[in-house]
Structure formats: structure tokens, C-alpha cells
Design a protein around this motif. Sequence first.
Motif, PDB file in Angstrom:
ATOM      1  N   ASP A 165      32.731 -14.409 -47.869  1.00  0.00           N
ATOM      2  CA  ASP A 165      33.123 -15.200 -46.693  1.00  0.00           C
ATOM      3  C   ASP A 165      34.381 -16.009 -46.961  1.00  0.00           C
ATOM      4  O   ASP A 165      34.583 -17.089 -46.376  1.00  0.00           O
ATOM      5  N   GLY A 166      35.242 -15.511 -47.874  1.00  0.00           N
ATOM      6  CA  GLY A 166      36.521 -16.179 -48.137  1.00  0.00           C
ATOM      7  C   GLY A 166      36.410 -17.458 -48.937  1.00  0.00           C
ATOM      8  O   GLY A 166      37.356 -18.253 -48.967  1.00  0.00           O
ATOM      9  N   SER A 167      35.273 -17.685 -49.600  1.00  0.00           N
ATOM     10  CA  SER A 167      35.082 -18.901 -50.381  1.00  0.00           C
ATOM     11  C   SER A 167      34.640 -18.547 -51.795  1.00  0.00           C
ATOM     12  O   SER A 167      33.826 -17.646 -51.994  1.00  0.00           O
ATOM     13  N   GLY A 208      40.571 -22.304 -56.080  1.00  0.00           N
ATOM     14  CA  GLY A 208      39.792 -21.308 -55.387  1.00  0.00           C
ATOM     15  C   GLY A 208      40.126 -21.253 -53.912  1.00  0.00           C
ATOM     16  O   GLY A 208      41.196 -21.715 -53.481  1.00  0.00           O
ATOM     17  N   ARG A 209      39.196 -20.695 -53.126  1.00  0.00           N
ATOM     18  CA  ARG A 209      39.407 -20.572 -51.690  1.00  0.00           C
ATOM     19  C   ARG A 209      38.185 -21.110 -50.948  1.00  0.00           C
ATOM     20  O   ARG A 209      37.070 -21.093 -51.465  1.00  0.00           O
ATOM     21  N   MET A 210      38.414 -21.601 -49.722  1.00  0.00           N
ATOM     22  CA  MET A 210      37.353 -22.122 -48.885  1.00  0.00           C
ATOM     23  C   MET A 210      37.587 -21.639 -47.462  1.00  0.00           C
ATOM     24  O   MET A 210      38.598 -21.984 -46.842  1.00  0.00           O
ATOM     25  N   HIS A 211      36.668 -20.800 -46.963  1.00  0.00           N
ATOM     26  CA  HIS A 211      36.756 -20.254 -45.607  1.00  0.00           C
ATOM     27  C   HIS A 211      38.096 -19.557 -45.355  1.00  0.00           C
ATOM     28  O   HIS A 211      38.698 -19.709 -44.286  1.00  0.00           O
ATOM     29  N   GLY A 212      38.570 -18.822 -46.361  1.00  0.00           N
ATOM     30  CA  GLY A 212      39.783 -18.033 -46.211  1.00  0.00           C
ATOM     31  C   GLY A 212      41.074 -18.742 -46.571  1.00  0.00           C
ATOM     32  O   GLY A 212      42.123 -18.102 -46.666  1.00  0.00           O
ATOM     33  N   ASP A 213      41.023 -20.047 -46.759  1.00  0.00           N
ATOM     34  CA  ASP A 213      42.219 -20.809 -47.111  1.00  0.00           C
ATOM     35  C   ASP A 213      42.118 -21.319 -48.545  1.00  0.00           C
ATOM     36  O   ASP A 213      41.028 -21.433 -49.101  1.00  0.00           O
ATOM     37  N   ARG A 214      43.268 -21.644 -49.121  1.00  0.00           N
ATOM     38  CA  ARG A 214      43.258 -22.200 -50.466  1.00  0.00           C
ATOM     39  C   ARG A 214      42.537 -23.544 -50.468  1.00  0.00           C
ATOM     40  O   ARG A 214      42.758 -24.383 -49.603  1.00  0.00           O
TER      41      ARG A 214
END
Length: 270
Positions: A165-167, A208-214
Motif C-alpha cells: 500500500d505504498g508504505s 521510507g514511504r507512507m501512502h505512496g509518498d516519501r
Amino acid sequence: MFGLGPRTIWNKGLELELEQEFDWAFRYFSGDNPDSNGRDRRMFMHTIEPGVTYGFSRDFAMRIKTPYFYMREHSKDGSEVYSGARKFSLAGTYRFLNNVFEGGSTKASWFATIDMPTATRRHGEPMGDEFDDNWTFTFGLSASTSTTRHYLWFDLAGRGSTQIDGSGAGPEAQAHLAYAYRVFQLTDYRDFDLILLVEADARFEHRGRMHGDRDDNSGGYFVHLALGMQMNITNRIECKFGLNLPVYRYLFGKQFYHEGEFMLMFSYLI
């Protein structure tokens, strides 16, 4: 005690292990400076970690660990207690160098670890990288040399995580160095054996990433120093305890980071 990979044991050998870890945290950091903790958040976590290592041959072994935790958090909003499983791990090691000489040896091994998404999450929300839904993979090299009184180990590893999930956590590189000194000269394997340990590690973790964003509040540079003691009884029973403390930390963004870790370990080799 705080090394990165499992160890080899003899062919068809079995090691039963029980670790207990105690972690505590009460500060946020930005860069290498403490940051505001307006809600006075404090955390204590106790982890019980059973493990089993089996030697498929003299040079190849695998280990599984199944940790469970108890965590207590306190802030101005109140206190909360929760518990459950952390990520189970499956690890293997293959020794490709085993140079034995009079009074010592030099050894080197490849190792790999898979951390599985078995962790319990509070209210469906992740509690850091060790409690998310991602798989984590570690691959590294371990080398050691020893004499009758002195031991030196070195581990070097890289680590990567899926990002469901982008995280997820960013890639990581880490190194671990350990020195041990045998207090008493042994004349028989059944003698009581007392070993003093000094360990240090350095780690770099990319954002890392969180919900698709850095995720700007993730990653950093970390250095820890540990002191410990190991007691061996008849070369079958091992008892270890040690304290691992952060001596330098540079965190990207603002993050809640632990103040130390105490470990108590018991092993029985069959």
C-alpha cells in the motif's frame, strides 16, 4: 548477543533459545537533538522471544524465532497497555570458510533472514517498522577469528522491505563488531566458562514511504555500544545478559526513538 545473523552448530545439532528484551523510550529526536514531547509520551516494551536452531550439516543451519511483546505507553492523554506477536523470523547461515588451527579458528559465513508480517497492530495502526504488514529481507556476511582467550566477530548486512500500500521502511545498511575475552583459561570443556563482551554497531536507514509518498519522518544514522557477559556450563548451557545503548543518533524529520535495550538470553544445545 546483538549480532545480525544466526550461527552454525554441529550436524543434526539443536539449540533451544529463549531471549527476553526490555526497551524503553521517552524522547523525540530531530537530527541529533532532542525535540519537543508535548504529550509527555513514554513507552516500555518487554519482548519474550523463543527460538530454535537446527544444524542440517556442520556448515549449514537454520533458525526460527517467534517473539511476543507486552507494551505500556503513557502520556498526558492517559495510559494504555497492549500485547501480541512481533514479526516472526526465519534465518539461515552457510559457513564457507572454517580454518581451524591450534588454539583457535577463523570462520566466515553467509546469512539471510526473512521477517514475516505476523505482528499484532494496535487499533489497526502500525507501530513502527517492526509492526507493519511488510516482509523484510536481510542478507549479509559474518566473519570471526578466535584464540583460547580472545574472540573477534564482524557482521556486514543489507536490508530491504516490501512497501505494501505504498508504505514501508527504506533500504538499510548495517555493520556489527564484537569482541570477547575469556576470563579463565579452560582445561576441560566441562569447566565453567566466563566471557566478557563488548559490541558496537553502525546503521544507515534511508527514508521510507507512507501512502505512496516519501516519509520525511523516517530513516537516519545510528550507532550503538553494548556491554555484556556470557556464562557457559559444560559447553551445552549458555546464559547471557547485556545492555545496548545508543551513543549517536541522527534521525530524519522528527521521530520517537528508544533510549536503550537490556537483553537476557538462555540457550541449551542438544
